[in-house]
Design a protein around this motif. Structure first.
Motif, mmCIF file in Angstrom:
data_model
loop_
_atom_site.group_PDB
_atom_site.id
_atom_site.type_symbol
_atom_site.label_atom_id
_atom_site.label_comp_id
_atom_site.label_asym_id
_atom_site.label_seq_id
_atom_site.Cartn_x
_atom_site.Cartn_y
_atom_site.Cartn_z
ATOM 1 N N LEU A 122 0.831 -1.204 0.000
ATOM 2 C CA LEU A 122 0.000 0.000 0.000
ATOM 3 C C LEU A 122 0.866 1.255 0.000
ATOM 4 O O LEU A 122 0.526 2.274 -0.610
ATOM 5 N N ALA A 123 2.022 1.158 0.698
ATOM 6 C CA ALA A 123 2.914 2.308 0.729
ATOM 7 C C ALA A 123 3.829 2.358 -0.495
ATOM 8 O O ALA A 123 4.217 3.449 -0.931
ATOM 9 N N SER A 124 4.144 1.217 -1.068
ATOM 10 C CA SER A 124 4.968 1.238 -2.289
ATOM 11 C C SER A 124 4.207 1.914 -3.420
ATOM 12 O O SER A 124 4.750 2.722 -4.173
ATOM 13 N N MET A 125 2.921 1.583 -3.504
ATOM 14 C CA MET A 125 2.064 2.257 -4.490
ATOM 15 C C MET A 125 2.051 3.766 -4.236
ATOM 16 O O MET A 125 2.106 4.579 -5.145
ATOM 17 N N GLY A 126 1.992 4.096 -2.943
ATOM 18 C CA GLY A 126 1.951 5.510 -2.564
ATOM 19 C C GLY A 126 3.215 6.242 -2.957
ATOM 20 O O GLY A 126 3.168 7.358 -3.479
ATOM 21 N N VAL A 127 4.348 5.609 -2.705
ATOM 22 C CA VAL A 127 5.625 6.235 -3.046
ATOM 23 C C VAL A 127 5.690 6.504 -4.551
ATOM 24 O O VAL A 127 6.117 7.571 -4.999
ATOM 25 N N PHE A 128 5.215 5.535 -5.315
ATOM 26 C CA PHE A 128 5.204 5.709 -6.771
ATOM 27 C C PHE A 128 4.274 6.857 -7.169
ATOM 28 O O PHE A 128 4.612 7.700 -8.007
ATOM 29 N N ALA A 129 3.102 6.911 -6.539
ATOM 30 C CA ALA A 129 2.154 7.985 -6.865
ATOM 31 C C ALA A 129 2.720 9.351 -6.483
ATOM 32 O O ALA A 129 2.547 10.330 -7.214
ATOM 33 N N ALA A 130 3.418 9.412 -5.347
ATOM 34 C CA ALA A 130 4.017 10.692 -4.933
ATOM 35 C C ALA A 130 5.009 11.165 -5.993
ATOM 36 O O ALA A 130 5.085 12.354 -6.323
ATOM 37 N N PHE A 131 5.743 10.232 -6.548
ATOM 38 C CA PHE A 131 6.689 10.540 -7.617
ATOM 39 C C PHE A 131 5.958 11.096 -8.843
ATOM 40 O O PHE A 131 6.373 12.096 -9.439
ATOM 41 N N LEU A 132 4.819 10.472 -9.195
ATOM 42 C CA LEU A 132 4.038 10.969 -10.339
ATOM 43 C C LEU A 132 3.514 12.386 -10.064
ATOM 44 O O LEU A 132 3.572 13.263 -10.936
ATOM 45 N N ILE A 133 3.012 12.593 -8.835
ATOM 46 C CA ILE A 133 2.475 13.916 -8.499
ATOM 47 C C ILE A 133 3.586 14.957 -8.564
ATOM 48 O O ILE A 133 3.417 16.039 -9.112
ATOM 49 N N LEU A 134 4.744 14.603 -7.996
ATOM 50 C CA LEU A 134 5.879 15.531 -8.015
ATOM 51 C C LEU A 134 6.141 16.031 -9.432
ATOM 52 O O LEU A 134 6.385 17.214 -9.654
ATOM 53 N N SER A 135 6.069 15.104 -10.407
ATOM 54 C CA SER A 135 6.460 15.478 -11.758
ATOM 55 C C SER A 135 5.566 16.570 -12.340
ATOM 56 O O SER A 135 6.054 17.505 -12.959
ATOM 57 N N PHE A 136 4.238 16.484 -12.099
ATOM 58 C CA PHE A 136 3.428 17.559 -12.679
ATOM 59 C C PHE A 136 3.281 18.758 -11.743
ATOM 60 O O PHE A 136 3.023 19.871 -12.165
ATOM 61 N N TYR A 137 3.491 18.508 -10.443
ATOM 62 C CA TYR A 137 3.432 19.608 -9.472
ATOM 63 C C TYR A 137 4.510 20.656 -9.792
ATOM 64 O O TYR A 137 4.284 21.851 -9.704
ATOM 65 N N CYS A 138 5.673 20.173 -10.190
ATOM 66 C CA CYS A 138 6.768 21.099 -10.498
ATOM 67 C C CYS A 138 6.498 21.879 -11.783
ATOM 68 O O CYS A 138 7.047 22.964 -11.982
ATOM 69 N N VAL A 139 5.653 21.349 -12.655
ATOM 70 C CA VAL A 139 5.267 22.107 -13.846
ATOM 71 C C VAL A 139 4.464 23.341 -13.413
ATOM 72 O O VAL A 139 4.722 24.460 -13.860
ATOM 73 N N VAL A 140 3.525 23.127 -12.505
ATOM 74 C CA VAL A 140 2.730 24.255 -12.016
ATOM 75 C C VAL A 140 3.613 25.196 -11.200
ATOM 76 O O VAL A 140 3.474 26.420 -11.264
ATOM 77 N N GLY A 141 4.564 24.610 -10.446
ATOM 78 C CA GLY A 141 5.534 25.446 -9.745
ATOM 79 C C GLY A 141 6.264 26.360 -10.724
ATOM 80 O O GLY A 141 6.539 27.523 -10.423
ATOM 81 N N GLY A 142 6.534 25.840 -11.921
ATOM 82 C CA GLY A 142 7.178 26.646 -12.960
ATOM 83 C C GLY A 142 6.308 27.822 -13.396
ATOM 84 O O GLY A 142 6.810 28.914 -13.665
ATOM 85 N N TRP A 143 4.992 27.632 -13.445
ATOM 86 C CA TRP A 143 4.098 28.741 -13.810
ATOM 87 C C TRP A 143 4.224 29.856 -12.768
ATOM 88 O O TRP A 143 4.200 31.037 -13.083
ATOM 89 N N VAL A 144 4.322 29.429 -11.498
ATOM 90 C CA VAL A 144 4.453 30.416 -10.421
ATOM 91 C C VAL A 144 5.725 31.232 -10.633
ATOM 92 O O VAL A 144 5.727 32.465 -10.517
ATOM 93 N N VAL A 145 6.808 30.541 -10.986
ATOM 94 C CA VAL A 145 8.070 31.234 -11.225
ATOM 95 C C VAL A 145 7.919 32.230 -12.383
ATOM 96 O O VAL A 145 8.415 33.355 -12.329
ATOM 97 N N TYR A 146 7.194 31.824 -13.404
ATOM 98 C CA TYR A 146 6.970 32.705 -14.552
ATOM 99 C C TYR A 146 6.291 34.010 -14.114
ATOM 100 O O TYR A 146 6.723 35.110 -14.477
ATOM 101 N N TYR A 147 5.237 33.886 -13.299
ATOM 102 C CA TYR A 147 4.526 35.089 -12.858
ATOM 103 C C TYR A 147 5.358 35.932 -11.899
ATOM 104 O O TYR A 147 5.207 37.148 -11.857
ATOM 105 N N ILE A 148 6.232 35.302 -11.137
ATOM 106 C CA ILE A 148 7.160 36.080 -10.308
ATOM 107 C C ILE A 148 7.997 36.957 -11.235
ATOM 108 O O ILE A 148 8.178 38.153 -10.999
ATOM 109 N N GLY A 149 8.461 36.358 -12.335
ATOM 110 C CA GLY A 149 9.243 37.114 -13.308
ATOM 111 C C GLY A 149 8.445 38.250 -13.928
ATOM 112 O O GLY A 149 8.934 39.377 -14.055
#
Ligand code: TRP
Length: 470
Positions: A100-127
């Motif tokens: 149950l936690a191995s699945m979770g760790v994998f999902a956290a990795f997937l979330i991280l990947s697109f979360y940082c894309v949105v984080g990039g939008w934030v950086v853009y607006y800071i600019g």
């Protein structure tokens, strides 16, 4: 500091204090989920019906699951799958529950990947706001003399530029990796202790400002008028998914943070603080963003772009708009960073403990994987817009790579992970071990146990079934 302890727990770290744990956990929970995803989901799912069901989910499902997760972590004092395995072993149950936690760790990795894309939008607006402040100075609103159409075009402009978006994504991921590589007390805790208080100060100031200037009454009516007919299976599944996303649940994140908690931390009380703070920020973010959406005549179901499109328009009309806009996006950046750090920490802790690697090495391995998926997500707004990875499944028909990762994790991984967590904690694990960890007594303890054993798994299974089949 690395407690160079004995045997299997060698190298396992601890938070330096209870308040450091609370700040880190609140930092994990409060993030883009509150400011960006909550208003967008509420807008796409009919407003009030979604919001009220969301609150119901947080109280009845999110809070009990949150306590279950930090409890598993604190008992195990290790990465999430290993913590589950230890609790299972101490309860004489099958160690296979660690899946149950191995699945979770994998999902956290997937979330991280697109979360940082949105984080990039934030950086853009800071600019954007920083250069505007630089050009026009402090006086007046942002983007002086510029056509509102031009401001509305900022977001589509960024969406069309795959290279820029991929670059910003990698930048945001790189900053996240830097802090995770430094470890629990000198990296993760540092961001939480310094950035979260700053976030709260800036956030309150801007919400109060918005309440006095925007179309506040319409926003309140929209968010809190409950129309029962709008509460479909799909809306309910979206609300559960959002509650889990916002509380960092169902995917091993809170287990990982719970593992760094000391024995004398009261987990019941701490969970209450985390859930309370997170929900308050989500509702306040809704009350900050929807007045602007209505005042500017924007559509409520603009989806992922909602926050990013609505706010710059509001800042144009505000006195000191470019300075306030800059402060606002810097604040969101802080909140997002404390969350992305927790998303990266869950898989990183697993990789370095499991394969006995140095923390920075594990950080780079996990980060490199997230970078590849992140670039695909960034390109799904432009070059890969027609690529529907799970298009053969009706729920994900015409869903691009970014939205597929978001949907699969929030609508499948999180509820399934939570159901398994409840069954494990409620039925499988030794009740005496659980009772000694949870910090609850009397009626509250009985209530929590009943929720974890019966209410949460059953309600979640029903919502999952109805949401997936409707
Ligand atoms: N809760 C964070 C937010 O609202 C996102 C997040 C951080 C998360 N860690 C997580 C989501 C772990 C799921 C699991 O922005």
């Amino acid at each position: 500091m690395a407690a160079a302890g004995s045997g299997a727990r060698a190298g396992h770290e601890n938070w330096s204090s209870r308040s450091a744990f609370i700040l880190a956990a609140v930092g994990s929970a409060v993030g883009l989920g509150n400011m960006w995803r909550f208003p967008a989901e509420a807008g796409e799912n009919g407003g009030g019906a979604f919001v009220l069901f969301y609150i119901f989910c947080v109280l009845l499902i999110g809070l009990p699951v949150l306590l279950s997760e930090v409890l598993i972590g604190r008992h195990g004092q290790a990465n999430a799958p290993e913590s589950v395995r230890r609790l299972a072993r101490d309860s004489k149950a099958s160690e296979g529950w660690s899946v149950l936690a191995s699945m979770g760790v994998f999902a956290a990795f997937l979330i991280l990947s697109f979360y940082c894309v949105v984080g990039g939008w934030v950086v853009y607006y800071i600019g954007v706001f920083a250069s505007d402040l630089f050009q026009t100075g402090l006086s007046g609103g942002a983007f002086q003399g510029r056509d509102p159409e031009e401001i509305k075009a900022l977001m589509p402009g960024l969406f069309a530029d795959g290279t820029l978006m991929a670059g910003l994504n990698l930048g945001f991921l790189g900053v996240t990796m830097f802090f995770v590589a430094r470890g629990v007390s000198s990296g993760i805790e540092w961001v939480a202790v310094y950035l979260m208080p700053l976030f709260f100060v800036l956030f309150l100031a801007i919400t109060i400002y918005g309440a006095f200037t925007g179309n506040f009454a319409e926003a309140v009516a929209y968010l809190f008028t409950f129309d029962f007919s709008k509460l479909t299976g799909e809306v309910m599944l979206a609300a559960v998914g959002q509650a889990f996303f916002s509380l960092s649940l169902g995917v091993a994140g809170m287990m990982t943070y719970g593992a760094y908690a000391n024995r004398d931390t009261n987990l019941g009380e701490t969970s209450g603080i985390i859930a309370g703070a997170d929900t308050a920020v989500a509702l306040l973010a809704g009350l900050a963003i929807f007045p602007i959406v209505f005042a500017a005549g924007l559509s409520t179901n603009a989806g992922p772009g909602l926050m990013f499109e609505s706010l710059p328009i509001a800042f144009q009309q505000m006195p000191f708009g470019s300075a306030i806009g800059l402060a606002f996006f810097v604040m969101i950046f802080f909140a997002a960073l404390t969350s992305s750090v927790s998303l990266l920490e869950a898989p990183t802790a697993y990789v370095f403990e499991k394969f006995k690697l140095a923390r920075p090495v594990a950080t780079i391995i996990v980060g490199a994987g997230a970078a590849v998926l992140g670039v695909l997500s960034a390109l799904s707004f432009n070059d890969l817009a027609e690529f529907y990875p799970l298009g053969f499944i009706p729920l994900f028909a015409e869903t691009n790579f970014f939205d597929t990762l978001d949907g699969v994790t929030a609508k499948l991984f999180m509820p399934i992970g939570a159901i398994l967590t409840c069954i494990f904690v409620g039925w499988i694990a030794d009740a005496r071990l659980i009772d000694s960890e949870n910090g609850l007594d009397g009626a509250l303890h009985k209530l929590w146990r009943a929720l974890v054993r019966f209410v949460c798994p059953i309600v979640l299974a029903v919502i999952l079934f109805v949401g997936l089949t409707s």
